[in-house]
Design an enzyme around this catalytic site. Structure first.
Site, PDB file in Angstrom:
ATOM      1  N   GLY A  46      31.404  38.662  43.534  1.00 47.61           N
ATOM      2  CA  GLY A  46      31.501  37.961  44.802  1.00 47.61           C
ATOM      3  C   GLY A  46      32.254  38.801  45.813  1.00 47.61           C
ATOM      4  CD  GLN A  51      36.968  40.402  48.927  1.00 46.10           C
ATOM      5  OE1 GLN A  51      36.026  39.653  48.725  1.00 46.10           O
ATOM      6  NE2 GLN A  51      37.632  40.982  47.942  1.00 46.10           N
ATOM      7  CB  CYS A  99      40.664  39.807  43.907  1.00 50.87           C
ATOM      8  SG  CYS A  99      40.259  39.808  45.659  1.00 50.87           S
ATOM      9  CG  LEU A 100      35.466  43.486  44.125  1.00 48.03           C
ATOM     10  CD1 LEU A 100      34.137  43.560  44.870  1.00 48.03           C
ATOM     11  CD2 LEU A 100      35.482  44.467  42.958  1.00 48.03           C
ATOM     12  CG  HIS A 141      38.232  34.382  44.205  1.00 51.90           C
ATOM     13  ND1 HIS A 141      39.144  34.872  43.288  1.00 51.90           N
ATOM     14  CD2 HIS A 141      38.036  35.389  45.094  1.00 51.90           C
ATOM     15  CE1 HIS A 141      39.479  36.113  43.636  1.00 51.90           C
ATOM     16  NE2 HIS A 141      38.810  36.454  44.721  1.00 51.90           N
ATOM     17  CD  GLU A 142      34.460  35.925  46.637  1.00 49.90           C
ATOM     18  OE1 GLU A 142      34.891  36.436  47.685  1.00 49.90           O
ATOM     19  OE2 GLU A 142      34.615  36.448  45.513  1.00 49.90           O
ATOM     20  CG  HIS A 145      38.710  36.476  49.763  1.00 49.59           C
ATOM     21  ND1 HIS A 145      39.814  37.303  49.836  1.00 49.59           N
ATOM     22  CD2 HIS A 145      38.185  36.665  48.529  1.00 49.59           C
ATOM     23  CE1 HIS A 145      39.932  37.959  48.682  1.00 49.59           C
ATOM     24  NE2 HIS A 145      38.978  37.583  47.869  1.00 49.59           N
TER      25      HIS A 145
HETATM   26 ZN    ZN Z   1      38.694  38.178  45.913  1.00 52.02          ZN
END
Ligand code: ZN
Length: 176
Positions: A46, A51, A99-100, A141-142, A145
């Protein structure tokens, strides 16, 4: 398509509240394409637009699993524009999240086990869906963000401070 740079902790842009998308333009489609390429390359399941430093309410996701024979999974790319959680279950579940933007850091997070999500697709159509399991965790989670919230915010202050310190030090070292 192009791979974009993923911003990482402690980049302050991760704390921005992203803006709603008024219209699905060619630029938005291009951004979604680039986000998929960036996400698959990372690799991740995701990605939120912030990001890649775009404060827009846009998420890409692909929860396809590799086949049991270990072969490549059939891609299941999904785009969520202006997504919102419209209801959440009282029942919770715990997943180890990563998380990236916080590379190589994983911790268990407790969230509602089921959520109902409303979102717009790339054709401008509005959908409502029930999500559970990994899908429920990932969409929460997304969407976090998009509101400037990171999964480490759910950890104890001690753990959160420790990870923030680690990434702040790494960023300083990279500058030197
Ligand atoms: Zn993340």
């Amino acid at each position: 398509m192009a791979i974009r740079e993923i911003i990482i902790l402690p980049d302050k842009q991760l704390r921005l509240v992203s803006k709603p998308i008024q219209k699905v333009t060619a630029e938005i489609r291009q951004l979604a394409d680039d986000m998929f390429e960036t996400m698959y390359d990372a690799p991740g399941i995701g990605l939120a637009a912030i990001q890649v430093a775009q404060p827009l309410r846009l998420i890409t996701m692909d929860l396809a699993k590799k086949s049991e024979e270990g072969g490549e999974a059939t891609p299941q790319p999904r785009v969520f524009i202006n997504p919102e959680i419209i209801s959440s279950s009282e029942e919770t579940s715990v997943y180890e999240e990563g998380c990236l933007s916080i590379p190589e850091y994983y911790e268990e997070v407790e969230r509602p086990a089921k959520v109902r999500v409303r979102f717009t697709d790339l054709d401008g159509k509005v959908h409502e869906e029930d999500a559970e399991g990994l899908y429920a965790t990932c969409i929460q989670h997304e969407i976090d963000h998009l509101n400037g919230v990171l999964f480490v915010d759910y950890l104890s202050k001690l753990k959160r401070d420790r990870v923030l310190k680690k990434f702040t030090k790494a960023a300083k070292r990279a500058e030197e």
